[in-house]
Design a protein around this motif. Sequence first.
Motif, PDB file in Angstrom:
ATOM      1  N   PRO A 185       0.826  -1.210   0.000  1.00 20.74           N
ATOM      2  CA  PRO A 185       0.000   0.000   0.000  1.00 20.74           C
ATOM      3  C   PRO A 185       0.854   1.251   0.000  1.00 20.74           C
ATOM      4  N   ARG A 186       0.367   2.293  -0.625  1.00 24.78           N
ATOM      5  CA  ARG A 186       1.048   3.571  -0.568  1.00 24.78           C
ATOM      6  C   ARG A 186       0.966   4.168   0.828  1.00 24.78           C
ATOM      7  N   ARG A 187      -0.127   3.867   1.526  1.00 24.62           N
ATOM      8  CA  ARG A 187      -0.271   4.288   2.920  1.00 24.62           C
ATOM      9  C   ARG A 187      -0.704   3.074   3.731  1.00 24.62           C
ATOM     10  N   ALA A 188       0.105   2.703   4.692  1.00 28.04           N
ATOM     11  CA  ALA A 188      -0.149   1.491   5.457  1.00 28.04           C
ATOM     12  C   ALA A 188      -1.318   1.678   6.416  1.00 28.04           C
ATOM     13  N   ARG A 189      -2.186   0.673   6.502  1.00 25.65           N
ATOM     14  CA  ARG A 189      -3.253   0.682   7.494  1.00 25.65           C
ATOM     15  C   ARG A 189      -2.692   0.308   8.861  1.00 25.65           C
ATOM     16  N   LEU A 190      -3.310   0.838   9.923  1.00 25.74           N
ATOM     17  CA  LEU A 190      -2.851   0.537  11.273  1.00 25.74           C
ATOM     18  C   LEU A 190      -3.398  -0.792  11.774  1.00 25.74           C
ATOM     19  N   ASP A 191      -4.493  -1.275  11.152  1.00 25.53           N
ATOM     20  CA  ASP A 191      -5.137  -2.497  11.638  1.00 25.53           C
ATOM     21  C   ASP A 191      -4.911  -3.698  10.733  1.00 25.53           C
ATOM     22  N   LEU A 192      -4.138  -3.537   9.660  1.00 28.06           N
ATOM     23  CA  LEU A 192      -3.993  -4.638   8.711  1.00 28.06           C
ATOM     24  C   LEU A 192      -2.686  -4.483   7.950  1.00 28.06           C
ATOM     25  N   VAL A 193      -1.966  -5.591   7.810  1.00 31.35           N
ATOM     26  CA  VAL A 193      -0.747  -5.616   7.009  1.00 31.35           C
ATOM     27  C   VAL A 193      -1.117  -6.081   5.605  1.00 31.35           C
ATOM     28  N   GLU A 194      -0.951  -5.196   4.622  1.00 32.41           N
ATOM     29  CA  GLU A 194      -1.315  -5.529   3.242  1.00 32.41           C
ATOM     30  C   GLU A 194      -0.107  -5.784   2.355  1.00 32.41           C
ATOM     31  N   SER A 195       1.086  -5.484   2.833  1.00 34.37           N
ATOM     32  CA  SER A 195       2.282  -5.777   2.047  1.00 34.37           C
ATOM     33  C   SER A 195       2.456  -7.289   1.951  1.00 34.37           C
ATOM     34  N   ALA A 196       2.739  -7.777   0.763  1.00 36.17           N
ATOM     35  CA  ALA A 196       2.872  -9.221   0.579  1.00 36.17           C
ATOM     36  C   ALA A 196       3.721  -9.507  -0.646  1.00 36.17           C
ATOM     37  N   THR A 197       4.378 -10.660  -0.624  1.00 38.95           N
ATOM     38  CA  THR A 197       5.204 -11.123  -1.736  1.00 38.95           C
ATOM     39  C   THR A 197       4.929 -12.594  -1.970  1.00 38.95           C
ATOM     40  N   ALA A 198       4.855 -12.988  -3.228  1.00 42.80           N
ATOM     41  CA  ALA A 198       4.675 -14.395  -3.594  1.00 42.80           C
ATOM     42  C   ALA A 198       5.674 -14.727  -4.695  1.00 42.80           C
ATOM     43  N   THR A 199       6.236 -15.937  -4.630  1.00 49.18           N
ATOM     44  CA  THR A 199       7.253 -16.361  -5.589  1.00 49.18           C
ATOM     45  C   THR A 199       6.993 -17.792  -6.032  1.00 49.18           C
ATOM     46  N   ARG A 200       7.312 -18.063  -7.285  1.00 51.66           N
ATOM     47  CA  ARG A 200       7.228 -19.415  -7.806  1.00 51.66           C
ATOM     48  C   ARG A 200       8.272 -19.564  -8.917  1.00 51.66           C
ATOM     49  N   PRO A 201       8.610 -20.805  -9.297  1.00 54.77           N
ATOM     50  CA  PRO A 201       9.575 -20.982 -10.390  1.00 54.77           C
ATOM     51  C   PRO A 201       9.058 -20.379 -11.694  1.00 54.77           C
ATOM     52  N   LEU A 202       9.970 -19.827 -12.455  1.00 55.27           N
ATOM     53  CA  LEU A 202       9.622 -19.198 -13.722  1.00 55.27           C
ATOM     54  C   LEU A 202       9.412 -20.259 -14.790  1.00 55.27           C
ATOM     55  N   GLY A 203       8.289 -20.139 -15.494  1.00 58.12           N
ATOM     56  CA  GLY A 203       8.008 -21.066 -16.589  1.00 58.12           C
ATOM     57  C   GLY A 203       8.344 -20.416 -17.916  1.00 58.12           C
ATOM     58  N   ALA A 204       7.308 -20.063 -18.663  1.00 54.02           N
ATOM     59  CA  ALA A 204       7.497 -19.431 -19.957  1.00 54.02           C
ATOM     60  C   ALA A 204       8.071 -18.030 -19.784  1.00 54.02           C
ATOM     61  N   VAL A 205       8.985 -17.654 -20.666  1.00 53.41           N
ATOM     62  CA  VAL A 205       9.608 -16.330 -20.621  1.00 53.41           C
ATOM     63  C   VAL A 205       9.100 -15.516 -21.816  1.00 53.41           C
ATOM     64  N   PRO A 206       8.373 -14.433 -21.587  1.00 55.55           N
ATOM     65  CA  PRO A 206       7.899 -13.623 -22.703  1.00 55.55           C
ATOM     66  C   PRO A 206       9.037 -12.845 -23.342  1.00 55.55           C
ATOM     67  N   ALA A 207       9.058 -12.810 -24.656  1.00 53.34           N
ATOM     68  CA  ALA A 207      10.088 -12.068 -25.374  1.00 53.34           C
ATOM     69  C   ALA A 207       9.633 -11.857 -26.807  1.00 53.34           C
ATOM     70  N   GLY A 208      10.196 -10.834 -27.447  1.00 46.96           N
ATOM     71  CA  GLY A 208       9.885 -10.558 -28.837  1.00 46.96           C
ATOM     72  C   GLY A 208       8.756  -9.556 -28.986  1.00 46.96           C
ATOM     73  N   MET A 209       8.220  -9.498 -30.203  1.00 48.46           N
ATOM     74  CA  MET A 209       7.154  -8.559 -30.508  1.00 48.46           C
ATOM     75  C   MET A 209       5.803  -9.121 -30.074  1.00 48.46           C
ATOM     76  N   GLY A 210       4.999  -8.268 -29.476  1.00 47.81           N
ATOM     77  CA  GLY A 210       3.661  -8.663 -29.053  1.00 47.81           C
ATOM     78  C   GLY A 210       2.771  -7.441 -28.953  1.00 47.81           C
ATOM     79  N   ALA A 211       1.657  -7.603 -28.277  1.00 48.84           N
ATOM     80  CA  ALA A 211       0.702  -6.510 -28.077  1.00 48.84           C
ATOM     81  C   ALA A 211       0.363  -6.430 -26.599  1.00 48.84           C
ATOM     82  N   ALA A 212       0.062  -5.223 -26.137  1.00 50.53           N
ATOM     83  CA  ALA A 212      -0.220  -4.997 -24.720  1.00 50.53           C
ATOM     84  C   ALA A 212      -1.555  -4.299 -24.558  1.00 50.53           C
TER      85      ALA A 212
END
Length: 272
Positions: free
Chosen positions: A166-193
Amino acid sequence: MLPITGYADRWSAKPGETIRFMVSVEGGADYTARIARIHCGDPNPAGPGYREQPMPSAVDGRHAGQDQPIRRGSRVDVPAVALEAGGRPLGLVATVWPTLAGTPGVVLAWQGNGVEVALGVGPQGAFCRVGGEVLATGVPLTERCWHDIALVLDPVAGTTTLVQQPRRARLDLVESATATRPLGAVPAGMGAASIAADRAAAGHFNGKIERPRSPGGSARRRCSRPRRAVRRCRRAAPWRTGTSRSAPPATGWSIPARAGGMAAASTCRPGP
């Protein structure tokens, strides 16, 4: 949606001028067209009734139909975006203010060479899809408050990292979080967004989006102020590569410098 819809490119045309008709048919079936002069378009039996005068033309007859769906919801379409191949980390980063955090919505998406990448917000907090694999932080975000979300694909470490804060942390709740997993497909080259929806124009995000970007190197904000204020402007630009000097560092984050930095602030009350 009606089985057949259409419109003309202009309200009227003089003799010798051209008028175009755009027609969409559900399922792409054939359709029949003709031109008529309408004398009365009211089918009410209490009135004069519907009356028309046929106006023979080259349009009369059967035509091949085409299904052209109308996609609801706002989004930004970027038809050509190239992602660099190589060993450098790739990031998708945005600052969001969700109004329906309990409904999954895609903030940023890219698709190319058979790989789709999406970063969004849903009932499980920030989530991402990379090549069909889904990862979420598992911590819901407070509605109507600003949050930083980031996805980092690191081919060297072989990891997919998802971060929210969060840009501003709440006093009653922790919203900062991180999740990680092994990398599968790697995006590269020309595409659309796309911004605020996925590449299929679905999964629209509800809320506000600030500074959506895919940093792969230095990213700086242009400053139009006088030269003596340029230094102050650069120090206050939180979206340049690295952590902003105008706010404390985002504690608990492990994002490569090339993926961009974000900043934390103080307190926030949950929205109504």
